[in-house]
Write a protein that holds these residues in place. Structure first.
Motif, PDB file in Angstrom:
ATOM      1  N   HIS A  20       0.832  -1.204   0.000  1.00 28.63           N
ATOM      2  CA  HIS A  20       0.000   0.000   0.000  1.00 28.63           C
ATOM      3  C   HIS A  20       0.868   1.256   0.000  1.00 28.63           C
ATOM      4  O   HIS A  20       0.549   2.234  -0.670  1.00 28.63           O
ATOM      5  CB  HIS A  20      -0.930   0.017   1.216  1.00 28.63           C
ATOM      6  CG  HIS A  20      -1.853  -1.152   1.266  1.00 28.63           C
ATOM      7  ND1 HIS A  20      -2.821  -1.371   0.324  1.00 28.63           N
ATOM      8  CD2 HIS A  20      -1.932  -2.180   2.138  1.00 28.63           C
ATOM      9  CE1 HIS A  20      -3.476  -2.476   0.614  1.00 28.63           C
ATOM     10  NE2 HIS A  20      -2.952  -2.987   1.714  1.00 28.63           N
ATOM     11  N   TYR A  21       1.967   1.198   0.739  1.00 24.68           N
ATOM     12  CA  TYR A  21       2.900   2.324   0.788  1.00 24.68           C
ATOM     13  C   TYR A  21       3.450   2.609  -0.611  1.00 24.68           C
ATOM     14  O   TYR A  21       3.440   3.753  -1.077  1.00 24.68           O
ATOM     15  CB  TYR A  21       4.035   1.993   1.750  1.00 24.68           C
ATOM     16  CG  TYR A  21       5.088   3.057   1.849  1.00 24.68           C
ATOM     17  CD1 TYR A  21       4.894   4.177   2.643  1.00 24.68           C
ATOM     18  CD2 TYR A  21       6.285   2.940   1.154  1.00 24.68           C
ATOM     19  CE1 TYR A  21       5.866   5.159   2.743  1.00 24.68           C
ATOM     20  CE2 TYR A  21       7.252   3.917   1.246  1.00 24.68           C
ATOM     21  CZ  TYR A  21       7.043   5.021   2.040  1.00 24.68           C
ATOM     22  OH  TYR A  21       8.000   5.988   2.123  1.00 24.68           O
ATOM     23  N   VAL A  22       3.889   1.570  -1.284  1.00 23.03           N
ATOM     24  CA  VAL A  22       4.457   1.729  -2.626  1.00 23.03           C
ATOM     25  C   VAL A  22       3.402   2.231  -3.611  1.00 23.03           C
ATOM     26  O   VAL A  22       3.682   3.092  -4.442  1.00 23.03           O
ATOM     27  CB  VAL A  22       5.063   0.392  -3.116  1.00 23.03           C
ATOM     28  CG1 VAL A  22       5.423   0.457  -4.573  1.00 23.03           C
ATOM     29  CG2 VAL A  22       6.264   0.023  -2.270  1.00 23.03           C
ATOM     30  N   ARG A  23       2.196   1.734  -3.503  1.00 25.01           N
ATOM     31  CA  ARG A  23       1.153   2.094  -4.462  1.00 25.01           C
ATOM     32  C   ARG A  23       0.638   3.524  -4.270  1.00 25.01           C
ATOM     33  O   ARG A  23       0.386   4.232  -5.233  1.00 25.01           O
ATOM     34  CB  ARG A  23      -0.006   1.121  -4.345  1.00 25.01           C
ATOM     35  CG  ARG A  23      -1.106   1.403  -5.328  1.00 25.01           C
ATOM     36  CD  ARG A  23      -2.172   0.355  -5.304  1.00 25.01           C
ATOM     37  NE  ARG A  23      -3.205   0.671  -6.268  1.00 25.01           N
ATOM     38  CZ  ARG A  23      -4.305   0.008  -6.411  1.00 25.01           C
ATOM     39  NH1 ARG A  23      -4.535  -1.058  -5.661  1.00 25.01           N
ATOM     40  NH2 ARG A  23      -5.195   0.361  -7.297  1.00 25.01           N
ATOM     41  N   TYR A  24       0.442   3.951  -3.033  1.00 25.20           N
ATOM     42  CA  TYR A  24      -0.237   5.215  -2.782  1.00 25.20           C
ATOM     43  C   TYR A  24       0.664   6.371  -2.352  1.00 25.20           C
ATOM     44  O   TYR A  24       0.213   7.506  -2.281  1.00 25.20           O
ATOM     45  CB  TYR A  24      -1.332   5.013  -1.729  1.00 25.20           C
ATOM     46  CG  TYR A  24      -2.414   4.091  -2.225  1.00 25.20           C
ATOM     47  CD1 TYR A  24      -3.290   4.499  -3.217  1.00 25.20           C
ATOM     48  CD2 TYR A  24      -2.545   2.805  -1.717  1.00 25.20           C
ATOM     49  CE1 TYR A  24      -4.281   3.660  -3.689  1.00 25.20           C
ATOM     50  CE2 TYR A  24      -3.533   1.950  -2.185  1.00 25.20           C
ATOM     51  CZ  TYR A  24      -4.396   2.382  -3.167  1.00 25.20           C
ATOM     52  OH  TYR A  24      -5.371   1.549  -3.641  1.00 25.20           O
ATOM     53  N   ARG A  25       1.915   6.099  -2.080  1.00 19.81           N
ATOM     54  CA  ARG A  25       2.827   7.169  -1.661  1.00 19.81           C
ATOM     55  C   ARG A  25       3.109   8.077  -2.845  1.00 19.81           C
ATOM     56  O   ARG A  25       3.485   7.614  -3.914  1.00 19.81           O
ATOM     57  CB  ARG A  25       4.136   6.573  -1.179  1.00 19.81           C
ATOM     58  CG  ARG A  25       5.133   7.615  -0.774  1.00 19.81           C
ATOM     59  CD  ARG A  25       6.404   6.927  -0.287  1.00 19.81           C
ATOM     60  NE  ARG A  25       7.313   7.883   0.244  1.00 19.81           N
ATOM     61  CZ  ARG A  25       8.424   8.273  -0.383  1.00 19.81           C
ATOM     62  NH1 ARG A  25       8.738   7.753  -1.535  1.00 19.81           N
ATOM     63  NH2 ARG A  25       9.209   9.158   0.166  1.00 19.81           N
ATOM     64  N   PRO A  26       2.916   9.379  -2.682  1.00 18.93           N
ATOM     65  CA  PRO A  26       3.194  10.282  -3.802  1.00 18.93           C
ATOM     66  C   PRO A  26       4.689  10.325  -4.100  1.00 18.93           C
ATOM     67  O   PRO A  26       5.521  10.237  -3.198  1.00 18.93           O
ATOM     68  CB  PRO A  26       2.689  11.644  -3.322  1.00 18.93           C
ATOM     69  CG  PRO A  26       2.589  11.546  -1.850  1.00 18.93           C
ATOM     70  CD  PRO A  26       2.435  10.093  -1.501  1.00 18.93           C
ATOM     71  N   GLY A  27       5.009  10.447  -5.358  1.00 16.50           N
ATOM     72  CA  GLY A  27       6.411  10.526  -5.772  1.00 16.50           C
ATOM     73  C   GLY A  27       6.937  11.953  -5.689  1.00 16.50           C
ATOM     74  O   GLY A  27       6.214  12.891  -5.351  1.00 16.50           O
ATOM     75  N   TYR A  28       8.204  12.090  -5.982  1.00 18.67           N
ATOM     76  CA  TYR A  28       8.824  13.402  -6.018  1.00 18.67           C
ATOM     77  C   TYR A  28       8.759  13.944  -7.444  1.00 18.67           C
ATOM     78  O   TYR A  28       8.855  13.186  -8.403  1.00 18.67           O
ATOM     79  CB  TYR A  28      10.291  13.311  -5.616  1.00 18.67           C
ATOM     80  CG  TYR A  28      10.520  12.973  -4.168  1.00 18.67           C
ATOM     81  CD1 TYR A  28      10.386  13.940  -3.194  1.00 18.67           C
ATOM     82  CD2 TYR A  28      10.878  11.693  -3.781  1.00 18.67           C
ATOM     83  CE1 TYR A  28      10.617  13.648  -1.859  1.00 18.67           C
ATOM     84  CE2 TYR A  28      11.107  11.388  -2.449  1.00 18.67           C
ATOM     85  CZ  TYR A  28      10.974  12.366  -1.503  1.00 18.67           C
ATOM     86  OH  TYR A  28      11.197  12.078  -0.185  1.00 18.67           O
ATOM     87  N   PRO A  29       8.666  15.258  -7.596  1.00 20.23           N
ATOM     88  CA  PRO A  29       8.706  15.834  -8.948  1.00 20.23           C
ATOM     89  C   PRO A  29      10.126  15.743  -9.518  1.00 20.23           C
ATOM     90  O   PRO A  29      11.109  15.701  -8.768  1.00 20.23           O
ATOM     91  CB  PRO A  29       8.288  17.287  -8.729  1.00 20.23           C
ATOM     92  CG  PRO A  29       8.572  17.567  -7.296  1.00 20.23           C
ATOM     93  CD  PRO A  29       8.450  16.261  -6.563  1.00 20.23           C
TER      94      PRO A  29
END
Length: 60
Positions: A20-29
Motif C-alpha cells: 500500500h505504501y508503494v502504491r499510494y505514496r506520492p512521488g517526487y517531482p
C-alpha cells in the motif's frame, strides 16, 4: 518474529502494509532530483536514503 517474553507494541505494526505504501505514496517531482544532482554532484554511484519525507535525506 519470535517471542522473547517481552511485549513490544510496535513490533509488526506495519507488517503487510508495504504494498500500500508503494502504491499510494506520492512521488517526487523531477525538479527535486534535478536540484539534488546540481547541488551534490550525484553521479548514480552512491546511495540516497529518503528519511520519511520529513525533509531529511542521507547521502552515502
Amino acid at each position: 518474529m519470535s517471542w522473547d517474553g517481552r511485549f513490544n507494541p510496535r513490533e509488526g505494526l506495519f507488517e503487510g502494509t508495504a504494498r500500500h505504501y508503494v502504491r499510494y505514496r506520492p512521488g517526487y517531482p523531477d525538479v527535486f532530483f534535478e536540484d539534488l544532482n546540481r547541488r551534490f554532484g550525484l553521479d548514480g554511484t552512491g546511495r540516497l536514503l529518503d528519511l520519511e519525507r520529513r525533509g531529511f535525506l542521507a547521502l552515502g
